[in-house]
Motif scaffolding. Structure first.
Motif, short mmCIF file in Angstrom:
data_model
loop_
_atom_site.label_atom_id
_atom_site.label_comp_id
_atom_site.label_asym_id
_atom_site.label_seq_id
_atom_site.Cartn_x
_atom_site.Cartn_y
_atom_site.Cartn_z
N GLY A 1 47.48 99.49 83.80
CA GLY A 1 48.73 100.20 83.81
C GLY A 1 48.81 101.05 84.85
N ALA A 2 47.65 100.96 86.14
CA ALA A 2 47.68 101.68 87.27
C ALA A 2 48.71 101.02 88.07
CB ALA A 2 46.34 101.88 87.75
N GLN A 3 48.47 99.56 87.97
CA GLN A 3 49.61 98.89 89.13
C GLN A 3 50.28 97.89 88.47
OE1 GLN A 3 45.63 97.93 91.27
NE2 GLN A 3 47.18 98.42 93.13
N SER A 4 50.25 97.39 87.06
CA SER A 4 50.79 96.21 86.75
C SER A 4 51.53 96.76 85.44
CB SER A 4 49.68 95.52 86.24
OG SER A 4 48.95 94.75 87.10
N LYS A 5 52.57 95.79 85.14
CA LYS A 5 53.32 95.73 83.85
C LYS A 5 53.67 94.41 83.31
CE LYS A 5 57.76 96.04 86.18
NZ LYS A 5 59.10 96.90 86.51
N VAL A 6 53.73 94.33 82.10
CA VAL A 6 53.97 92.91 81.54
C VAL A 6 55.47 92.27 81.73
CG1 VAL A 6 54.12 91.61 79.42
CG2 VAL A 6 52.19 93.19 79.80
N VAL B 1 41.31 83.43 80.79
CA VAL B 1 41.37 83.36 82.09
C VAL B 1 42.15 84.20 82.94
CG1 VAL B 1 41.65 81.47 84.36
CG2 VAL B 1 40.64 80.94 81.98
N VAL B 2 41.80 84.89 83.93
CA VAL B 2 42.48 85.80 84.64
C VAL B 2 42.80 85.72 86.02
CG1 VAL B 2 42.75 88.63 85.01
CG2 VAL B 2 41.92 87.88 82.98
N GLY B 3 43.80 85.45 86.47
CA GLY B 3 44.05 85.31 87.84
C GLY B 3 43.98 86.63 88.66
N GLY B 4 43.04 87.29 88.54
CA GLY B 4 42.74 88.69 89.11
C GLY B 4 41.53 89.24 88.55
N ARG B 5 41.41 90.39 88.04
CA ARG B 5 40.40 91.44 87.92
C ARG B 5 40.17 91.66 86.48
NH1 ARG B 5 38.07 93.29 92.96
NH2 ARG B 5 39.66 92.90 94.36
N GLN C 1 47.84 87.82 87.35
CA GLN C 1 48.24 89.02 87.84
C GLN C 1 48.36 89.05 89.40
OE1 GLN C 1 44.31 91.21 87.92
NE2 GLN C 1 45.09 93.15 88.62
N PRO C 2 49.38 89.99 89.80
CA PRO C 2 50.01 90.00 91.28
C PRO C 2 48.79 89.89 92.21
CG PRO C 2 51.28 91.40 90.11
CD PRO C 2 50.08 91.05 89.06
N GLU C 3 48.73 89.24 93.43
CA GLU C 3 47.99 89.06 94.31
C GLU C 3 47.72 90.66 94.90
OE1 GLU C 3 46.02 86.48 95.25
OE2 GLU C 3 46.99 85.14 94.07
N GLY C 4 46.39 90.67 95.22
CA GLY C 4 46.03 91.82 95.78
C GLY C 4 45.85 93.05 95.21
N PRO D 1 34.75 84.25 75.79
CA PRO D 1 34.28 83.85 76.96
C PRO D 1 35.67 84.34 78.03
CG PRO D 1 34.22 82.23 75.58
CD PRO D 1 34.62 83.09 74.71
N VAL D 2 35.38 85.03 79.03
CA VAL D 2 36.39 85.58 80.04
C VAL D 2 35.88 85.00 81.39
CG1 VAL D 2 37.32 87.64 80.94
CG2 VAL D 2 36.45 87.50 78.54
N TRP D 3 36.86 84.46 82.08
CA TRP D 3 36.66 84.25 83.72
C TRP D 3 37.79 84.81 84.19
CZ3 TRP D 3 34.11 79.27 84.63
CH2 TRP D 3 33.51 78.76 83.48
N ALA D 4 37.35 85.18 85.63
CA ALA D 4 38.15 86.20 86.39
C ALA D 4 37.82 85.99 87.74
CB ALA D 4 38.32 87.54 86.09
N ARG D 5 38.64 86.40 88.77
CA ARG D 5 38.40 86.34 90.39
C ARG D 5 37.36 87.57 90.43
NH1 ARG D 5 44.07 85.49 92.62
NH2 ARG D 5 44.33 83.23 92.44
#
Length: 245
Positions: free
Chosen positions: A168-173, A139-143, A113-116, A156-160
């Motif tokens: 969809g508010a900020q991301s697209k595939v 494993v999610v490099g984000g939220r 996932q994009p930083e920030g 099992p789910v891991w994230a920051r």
């Protein structure tokens, strides 16, 4: 490239008796350092469990390690000029399909996932579908969001971190089963993801898996000898010289 595990589950069984710290110790010795490069030793920094037992709701005790080959998903910012991969390509999402319906059985889904961003990359619905598709974890490099649903579905789910806002508010595939990066660590489809509830998550390049399997027992044995020397009153400098060389 599709994720695969040519070494088989026996390797994962061997790895499960060690910690993520042991694995990183091996990777630190095996990976070559370029000038100025930061050696991450496979560690995905600040990634913690959110399901089935997030750290703020209970103990890590009794949570199993999750080990499996990576399948990957790369998200980019919704307003990015970067276009998704062509729909006809092997790593794109075909028109009319959803990426989660293409989840590869027996893999750990790794999402960049994009930083920030303050939105979540996945929530309860995505986790449930990954579970029914046979994923071993995510494993999610984000939220993430929908913590109660995440815990109820059993994946099992891991994230920051967490969020209340959908992806969809900020991301697209951008694409699937391509190289992704989390915390400076590059992960390719088929690399081995080692999720240790107590210590953290480590990515093992698949071309180094056999060497890691071979080296970890030796490093752990050396550490036990060092601890034995210290318990008998020896000093750390001498113990390290003797047993780690």
């Amino acid at each position: 490239m599709e994720p695969s595990s040519p070494q088989g589950s026996n390797h994962f069984s061997v790895l499960s008796s060690y910690s993520a710290c042991d694995v990183s110790d091996a990777l630190l010795k095996l990976q070559q350092q370029d000038s100025g490069e930061i050696l991450h030793a496979g560690y995905l920094a600040d990634i913690v469990p959110y399901a089935p037992f997030p750290q703020h709701l209970g103990s890590f005790k009794g949570q199993p390690k999750v080990i499996g080959p990576a399948s990957t998903l790369k998200l980019v910012a919704r307003n990015s000029i970067t276009s998704p991969l062509p729909e006809s390509g092997p790593n794109a999402i075909p028109k009319g399909q959803h990426w989660v319906d293409l989840t590869d059985e027996g893999t750990v889904m790794v999402i960049e996932q994009p930083e920030g961003q303050s939105c979540a990359a996945i929530g309860g619905i995505m986790a449930l579908r990954m579970k029914t598709r046979g994923a071993k974890g995510c494993v999610v490099g984000g939220r993430v969001r929908d913590l109660e649903e995440l815990n109820n579905c059993g994946l099992p789910v891991w994230a920051r971190g967490k969020s209340t806002v959908g992806a969809g508010a900020q991301s697209k595939v951008f694409g699937r089963n391509i190289d992704v990066t989390i915390g400076g660590v590059r992960i390719s489809p088929g690399d081995i993801i080692f999720c240790d509830p107590l210590e953290g998550v480590v990515a093992i390049p698949r071309n180094l898996l056999d060497k890691v399997i071979s080296m970890v027992p030796k490093l752990v044995a050396a550490d036990e000898k060092i601890k034995g020397d210290l318990q008998r009153g020896g000093n750390a400098a001498s113990a390290f010289r003797t047993h780690r060389g």
